[in-house]
Every structure is written in C-alpha cells, then in structure tokens.
Design a protein around this motif. Sequence first.
Motif, PDB file in Angstrom:
ATOM      1  N   TYR A  12      24.517  73.441   6.306  1.00 41.77           N
ATOM      2  CA  TYR A  12      25.096  74.592   7.007  1.00 41.77           C
ATOM      3  C   TYR A  12      24.592  74.647   8.455  1.00 41.77           C
ATOM      4  O   TYR A  12      25.370  74.795   9.396  1.00 41.77           O
ATOM      5  CB  TYR A  12      24.748  75.887   6.255  1.00 41.77           C
ATOM      6  N   TYR A  13      23.281  74.494   8.639  1.00 39.91           N
ATOM      7  CA  TYR A  13      22.722  74.485   9.993  1.00 39.91           C
ATOM      8  C   TYR A  13      23.150  73.236  10.762  1.00 39.91           C
ATOM      9  O   TYR A  13      23.392  73.295  11.966  1.00 39.91           O
ATOM     10  CB  TYR A  13      21.196  74.581   9.959  1.00 39.91           C
ATOM     11  N   ALA A  14      23.249  72.097  10.083  1.00 39.38           N
ATOM     12  CA  ALA A  14      23.669  70.852  10.740  1.00 39.38           C
ATOM     13  C   ALA A  14      25.099  70.953  11.253  1.00 39.38           C
ATOM     14  O   ALA A  14      25.457  70.317  12.247  1.00 39.38           O
ATOM     15  CB  ALA A  14      23.546  69.680   9.773  1.00 39.38           C
ATOM     16  N   LEU A  15      25.911  71.762  10.596  1.00 40.80           N
ATOM     17  CA  LEU A  15      27.306  71.941  11.011  1.00 40.80           C
ATOM     18  C   LEU A  15      27.470  73.072  12.030  1.00 40.80           C
ATOM     19  O   LEU A  15      28.590  73.421  12.387  1.00 40.80           O
ATOM     20  CB  LEU A  15      28.190  72.184   9.784  1.00 40.80           C
ATOM     21  N   GLY A  16      26.348  73.633  12.490  1.00 37.71           N
ATOM     22  CA  GLY A  16      26.409  74.638  13.548  1.00 37.71           C
ATOM     23  C   GLY A  16      26.228  76.066  13.096  1.00 37.71           C
ATOM     24  O   GLY A  16      26.354  76.985  13.908  1.00 37.71           O
ATOM     25  N   GLY A  17      25.953  76.296  11.836  1.00 41.20           N
ATOM     26  CA  GLY A  17      25.734  77.660  11.347  1.00 41.20           C
ATOM     27  C   GLY A  17      24.521  78.298  12.001  1.00 41.20           C
ATOM     28  O   GLY A  17      23.559  77.606  12.352  1.00 41.20           O
TER      29      GLY A  17
END
Length: 175
Positions: A12-17
């Motif tokens: 999720y964070y890797a995808l920009g979350g």
Amino acid sequence: MWGLFYSAYRAYYALGGTVGMFGTPVSHQQWLLINAAAAVILLVAAVVPVAALPLWRHPYGRRGLQALCWVVAVGCVMHALINMIQRVLSLAGVLHIELPFWATIDRRTADLQDLLFNEPWFLVEGLLWGWLAVVSLGTGTARRRWLVSGGVAVAVLTVFGLLSATGVIGTFIVM
C-alpha cells in the motif's frame, strides 16, 4: 496468511498510499522503494512455508528447513524484542531514537505504530516459524536442544542489540 497482511500493508505504501504515515520522508522515492522491497520480502516469507511443504518429507530437506526456521524465528523474535523495548523507552523519554530518514515526524505516533503494529508482527512471525520447526522435531532431545539454543540466541542477541542501540557498545569500542 500472517505475512500476506504485512506484505499488503507495505505494498500500500509502495503504491503511494499515505494513510497512517507519521511524518514526511526525506525522499518520497526512497520511501516507495523501501516499501516495495519490504512488500516483496514479506510476500516471499509468506509463501516459503507453503512452497517448502514437500521438503519436510525428506530428511535433508527437513534439517535445512529446521535450520531456516531457527534463523527466522531467532531473527524475528530478537528484532521484535529490541524494537519494542526501544519504543517503550522512547515513549518514556529515556531513549531518543535517531530517525534520519524522516524530514518531519510525530515521534509518539511512530513509537506507538511500531510498538503496537510492526513489532508484534515480527514477534508473531518469529513464533510461528519456531512453532513450525518445533512441531517437526517431535518430542525429546532434539526439540529441547532447538528451543534452548533458540532461546539463548534470542537472549544474547537482544542484549547486544539493546546495548548497541543505546550506544553502550560503541562507548566500549571507542575507549
């Protein structure tokens, strides 16, 4: 299954979350890359126990998997204990944790997120890997040896990790 949840959190964070972030990273690109790498590593860690099931039937495969379980169990439990203790000390104001990766940070929120979410994941992951090996050892001397050596390794490495994190080891080396 346990590892898949943590892998999804990092993905999720890797995808920009950004929900749940407790600060602003110095480099957003580096933040994305670190979380992408973590998501992949955690996904592999989740898949290995299932993918390795056929190896448990072979004596050499079983020994190799028991050794892998020992390393992962000791590493995860030790990591969790060190970081949980650090975060409690940080919340108490006794220890200041350097976080150079962050341009701005809410330290209390970072400590609580690590203490209540990230490190319990490592602790449970380590205990699950340990349980996997212990079950395969049956009862008797081999099981006791595995548990005692793992417990001693966790204790020794946790002490060294805490001494290193608080700068005590660095002080002795400099002297």
